[in-house]
Design a protein around this motif. Structure first.
Motif, mmCIF file in Angstrom:
data_model
loop_
_atom_site.group_PDB
_atom_site.id
_atom_site.type_symbol
_atom_site.label_atom_id
_atom_site.label_comp_id
_atom_site.label_asym_id
_atom_site.label_seq_id
_atom_site.Cartn_x
_atom_site.Cartn_y
_atom_site.Cartn_z
ATOM 1 N N GLU A 209 31.550 -101.590 81.759
ATOM 2 C CA GLU A 209 30.929 -100.486 81.024
ATOM 3 C C GLU A 209 29.667 -100.958 80.295
ATOM 4 O O GLU A 209 28.635 -100.264 80.291
ATOM 5 N N ALA A 210 29.724 -102.145 79.701
ATOM 6 C CA ALA A 210 28.553 -102.684 79.012
ATOM 7 C C ALA A 210 27.421 -102.952 79.990
ATOM 8 O O ALA A 210 26.249 -102.681 79.696
ATOM 9 N N ALA A 211 27.766 -103.466 81.174
ATOM 10 C CA ALA A 211 26.732 -103.734 82.182
ATOM 11 C C ALA A 211 26.071 -102.435 82.640
ATOM 12 O O ALA A 211 24.839 -102.361 82.752
ATOM 13 N N ARG A 212 26.870 -101.407 82.888
ATOM 14 C CA ARG A 212 26.299 -100.132 83.334
ATOM 15 C C ARG A 212 25.403 -99.531 82.251
ATOM 16 O O ARG A 212 24.310 -99.028 82.537
ATOM 17 N N ASN A 213 25.856 -99.611 80.981
ATOM 18 C CA ASN A 213 25.047 -99.030 79.901
ATOM 19 C C ASN A 213 23.701 -99.725 79.746
ATOM 20 O O ASN A 213 22.731 -99.127 79.260
ATOM 21 N N ASN A 214 23.633 -100.984 80.155
ATOM 22 C CA ASN A 214 22.393 -101.739 80.019
ATOM 23 C C ASN A 214 21.629 -101.877 81.340
ATOM 24 O O ASN A 214 20.679 -102.656 81.424
#
Length: 885
Positions: A209-214
């Motif tokens: 989720e953190a990777a997708r948000n960034n």
């Protein structure tokens, strides 16, 4: 047994005799009288039997109102900071003076905590020297006195600024036949609390989720996430259940020639609850007393102690908290597994170690000769020696085979102190109503120490089990200084009702310019024994009623363990840094009362104090305006004994309230920062004030918002709280029924904050590390009513220092000690008892770290409330036996 007697250091023979009432325990039971000041003339308040389960005596100090004991960590051998009536110094190592059998000791340190700006502790063990109180086995202690009153601490001049802990060890009694006693106990230690962290599947989902948000590709595939399960519990891999055992044998008595003797042997074997940690203590004590004729008395004492300790780097457990649970402990080849080069916590614990050996010797001799009735010469000489050898091992970089670490450095240190203390003392009764005392004494100290530090560098990978070394470096430090001082003391008592005491010390120290080397430190106290007045004595329920008022001055010049200075960082950003020398003078005034009811079965004591330290700061050629550290406080104690049939009980309640404040002149415009600006001195705020960003919540996109009241777009750092508690509470309870005994101790600390530096990572859903379960409530487009930022947030204001987002209340109530004992056999004077004891059993708190009572900055009051989660304080359950033969 522990007797808590809130009394002052008294000169009057009648009062001194009252304070030394005979103990009521059966022969062979160890006696530890815990005595507090400033209320004078106190007899027994309550009696508590102390059995095994503690390795040093300092956990008992909290039974006295106004005393805080906070361990550096839970590691075997770790020290503890003892604060008496709050924090009164700006120095970086502030402890009370310890006096053992009349000799000031432990006033030095070899190496300690250094200022760091991040959440990573230093790579090697910073607590080089083991807790000095480990050198005195609890079973060898007869009495502990906590001196905190203005007059009492004033007797120690430039040594007494932070209070005094006087320890008297056990000695043989005249006319006593040989008595042998054995005490042994063994138990299990475990971590009382653990961090609540995500499992492998949740951590992987957060990382994606953190990777997708960034704007990055996910780190894990759906198939990998489905296969993870709970993953590696790194806390379980690094923490363990650990065994502990102690054995103590002593013999005491006297012979036909009047020689009184006490000899004790002690062995402690403590396995640590963190991998690769343990401690072994070997101790020997010998005390001798001999009367020669009616006028000459000789005494001597020797204590030798060796502590061997193995402790992993303070990084091992913080790494275990942060490493993703998706990583296994070992890879397919059997080597340590890693994740993009992040250290493996198990590897770090097994390879990065400090192996320390501490040897301490305390020896003293004393001569007392009575020239005339009431006039005597007292001559005391002492020797204290401490040697340290520590070898620090480090794991090789980018090398993951299961081998030991290489020797990265060696530390050797030596300290020796010799003291000569001649004194002439006079005590005389003049008729039936007048009594006077007077003394004149001198003190001469000679201190010398040396420290050597050597580093090594390995060359390439290890060849088999051996490392090839190249180069390295090192340093050597030596110092020697002589100190001396003089003291006059006088006291007068009229009709057992009115007492006046006064003293004047002249101390000479090398910690001041030559023109100011001598320091005059006076003290005085007035006491009214109102209970001896004819209109009150024997009337109604009041059996004792005493009032007192005292005043005294002390200073920091005898604090050899401190730096006697601090780093100054000035300007709006604190960018300019240089060292400022520190010279402090503390003035204390206090007043107290002691009230005894129902033939002294119920006692109430109260004392109020004002304690102001004037600190002069400067550097050669420049003197800054004086600043002040102020403490205001109230201490209350209620204790009593009662009986209901065969059930006997004693109960004690203590409460203390302290307000600590740093004050500086309004025209200086100076702020002092320490520890990467996580802490600051600000006028009107306490010491140990956290200085960081105030979290205001989230914006519409899930990113954190901070107070920017000073203007501009950047957050405005401000005072967020303090790590110095304002309230301390305590409860002790003992119940005795026939041969059975139950005792418990509760301790509470309130109105203070804790900064757990690991939460800068664990409470922020960044994705590259594991996280606490708090991040389950993180911001998403469908979950906007939360204070946890979105996954992948990278705001430095959350992760680069203290902020109100991670600052926590340290308030807690602790079940510190529970003991159940039973006497299973008795044939006077012989007896055998068994006991079950538990320490640190339960803590009621909202704090989410290992423990809310820890001081990672050791005895530095400027950084009170810092928690690096380096080593949890253990819960211990032990079973033991005591036999008197």
């Amino acid at each position: 047994m522990v007797r808590l007697l809130p009394i002052g250091v008294l000169l009057m023979a009648a009062i001194a005799a009252q304070a030394q009432q005979a103990d009521t325990l059966a022969p062979g039971t160890p006696i530890v009288r815990l005595v507090a000041t400033p209320v004078p003339g106190d007899s027994t308040v309550r009696s508590i039997r102390i059995y095994g389960g503690i390795t040093a005596v300092h956990p008992l100090f909290t039974r006295v109102a106004g005393v805080q004991v906070t361990p550096y960590s839970g590691a075997p051998g770790a020290g503890a900071v003892v604060r008496i009536r709050g924090a009164a110094s700006l120095d970086n190592h502030v402890q009370p003076l310890y006096v053992v059998d009349g000799v000031p000791v432990f006033q030095y340190r070899f190496n300690t905590f250094s200022e760091v700006s991040g959440f990573n502790p230093p790579p090697i063990n910073p607590d080089a020297s083991t807790n000095p109180l480990l050198s005195i086995a609890p079973e060898d202690i007869e009495q502990v006195e906590i001196l905190k009153g203005a007059f009492d601490t004033g007797q120690y001049g430039f040594l007494g600024q932070n209070g005094v802990v006087r320890i008297t060890t056990r000695r043989g009694a005249a006319g006593q036949p040989l008595q042998v006693q054995y005490t042994g106990w063994g138990g299990v230690q475990t971590a009382r609390n653990r961090y609540q962290l995500l499992g492998a599947r949740e951590a992987a989902e957060l990382a994606n989720e953190a990777a997708r948000n960034n704007g990055y590709a996910p780190d894990f595939t759906p198939a990998e996430i489905a296969s993870f399960g709970a993953g590696t519990d790194w806390q379980a891999e690094v923490l363990r259940a650990a065994a502990i055992q102690e054995h103590h044998l002593n013999l005491q008595g006297s012979n036909a020639y009047g020689t009184r003797y006490y000899a004790g042997l002690d062995y402690l074997n403590q396995q640590g609850i963190v991998l690769s940690s343990d401690l072994h203590r070997y101790g020997l004590r010998l005390n001798l007393d001999q009367n020669i004729g009616q006028h000459l008395r000789l005494s001597a004492g020797l204590n030798y102690n060796q502590v061997e300790e193995h402790r992993p780097t303070a990084n091992a457990l913080p790494l275990a908290l942060r490493l993703l649970p998706t990583v296994p402990v070992y890879d397919a080849t059997g080597d340590y597994a890693t994740d993009y080069g992040n250290p493996n916590p198990v590897q770090v614990a097994n390879q990065n170690l400090s192996n320390t050996r501490n040897r301490r010797l305390l020896a003293h001799g004393e001569l007392n000769y009575e020239f005339l009735p009431g006039l005597r010469l007292n001559l005391r000489a002492s020797l204290e020696r401490d040697s340290l050898v520590a070898r620090d091992y480090l794991g090789p970089n980018n090398y993951y085979q299961r081998v030991g670490g290489y020797e990265g450095s060696t530390r050797r240190a030596f300290h020796q102190q010799t003291i000569l203390n001649p004194a002439l003392r006079y005590a005389r009764n003049l008729g039936l109503r007048h009594a006077i005392t007077a003394s004149a004494e001198a003190n001469s100290w000679r201190n010398e120490w040396a420290e050597t530090f050597r580093t090594y560098q390995p060359k390439g990978a290890p060849r088999g089990a051996q490392f090839v070394y190249q180069g390295g470096g090192g340093s050597t430090f030596t110092q020697q200084y002589n100190l001396f001082g003089y003291q006059l003391t006088a006291g007068y008592v009229y009709d057992h009702r009115y007492a006046l005491q006064g003293s004047l010390r002249a101390d000479n120290s090398t910690h001041a310019p030559s023109a100011e080397a001598r320091e005059w430190l006076p003290a005085a106290q007035a006491t009214w024994h109102a209970g001896e007045e004819k209109w009150l004595k024997g009337q109604g329920p009041i059996s004792t009623f005493d009032l007192l008022a005292g005043w005294g001055q002390t200073s920091n010049r005898g604090n050899y363990a401190g730096d006697h200075g601090l780093n100054f960082r000035g300007g709006a950003t604190g960018a300019n840094s240089y060292f400022l020398f520190l010279d402090e003078l503390t003035a204390q005034v206090d007043a107290g009362l002691r009230l005894g009811l129902a033939h002294d079965r119920l006692f109430f004591t109260a004392s109020a104090y004002r304690r102001d330290t004037r600190a002069r700061l400067g550097y050669p050629g420049q003197q800054l305006p004086a600043v002040y550290v102020r403490n205001r406080g109230l201490e209350l104690t209620l204790a009593g004994t009662w009986q209901a049939g065969r059930l006997h009980g004693s109960t004690g309640l203590t409460a203390s309230f302290n307000r600590n404040r740093y004050d500086q002149p309004t025209d200086t415009g100076i702020r002092f920062y320490v520890l990467g600006r996580n802490f600051a001195y600000t006028s009107g705020e306490p010491l140990g004030s956290f200085y960081g960003n105030r979290f205001l919540g989230l914006d519409a996109t899930g990113n954190p918002l901070f107070d920017a009241s000073n203007g501009g777009n950047l957050p405005s750092p401000q005072i967020l709280g303090s790590g110095v508690p304002r309230q301390l509470l305590g409860l002790t309870q003992q119940l005795t029924y026939g041969r059975f005994d139950l005792q418990l101790q509760l301790d509470g600390m309130f109105s203070y904050d804790m900064f757990d530096a690991n939460l800068q990572v664990l409470d922020v859903p960044r994705g590259g590390f594991n996280a606490t379960t708090r991040v389950r409530d993180r911001w998403t487009p469908t979950n906007t009513n939360t204070d946890v930022p979105r996954a992948g947030t990278t705001t430095g204001s959350l992760t680069n220092g203290v902020s109100s987002y991670t600052l926590q209340s340290g308030n807690h109530l602790r079940l510190s000690n529970v003991v159940v004992s039973a006497e299973v056999w008795r044939k006077a004077p012989h007896a055998v008892s068994v006991f079950l004891t538990g320490t640190n059993l339960l803590v009621l708190t909202a704090y989410r770290g290992f423990d809310p009572n820890v001081s990672a900055a050791e005895a530095d009051p400027r950084q009170a409330g810092l928690d690096l989660a380096a080593y949890p304080v253990a819960r211990t359950v032990a079973l033991g036996v005591r036999a008197t033969l």
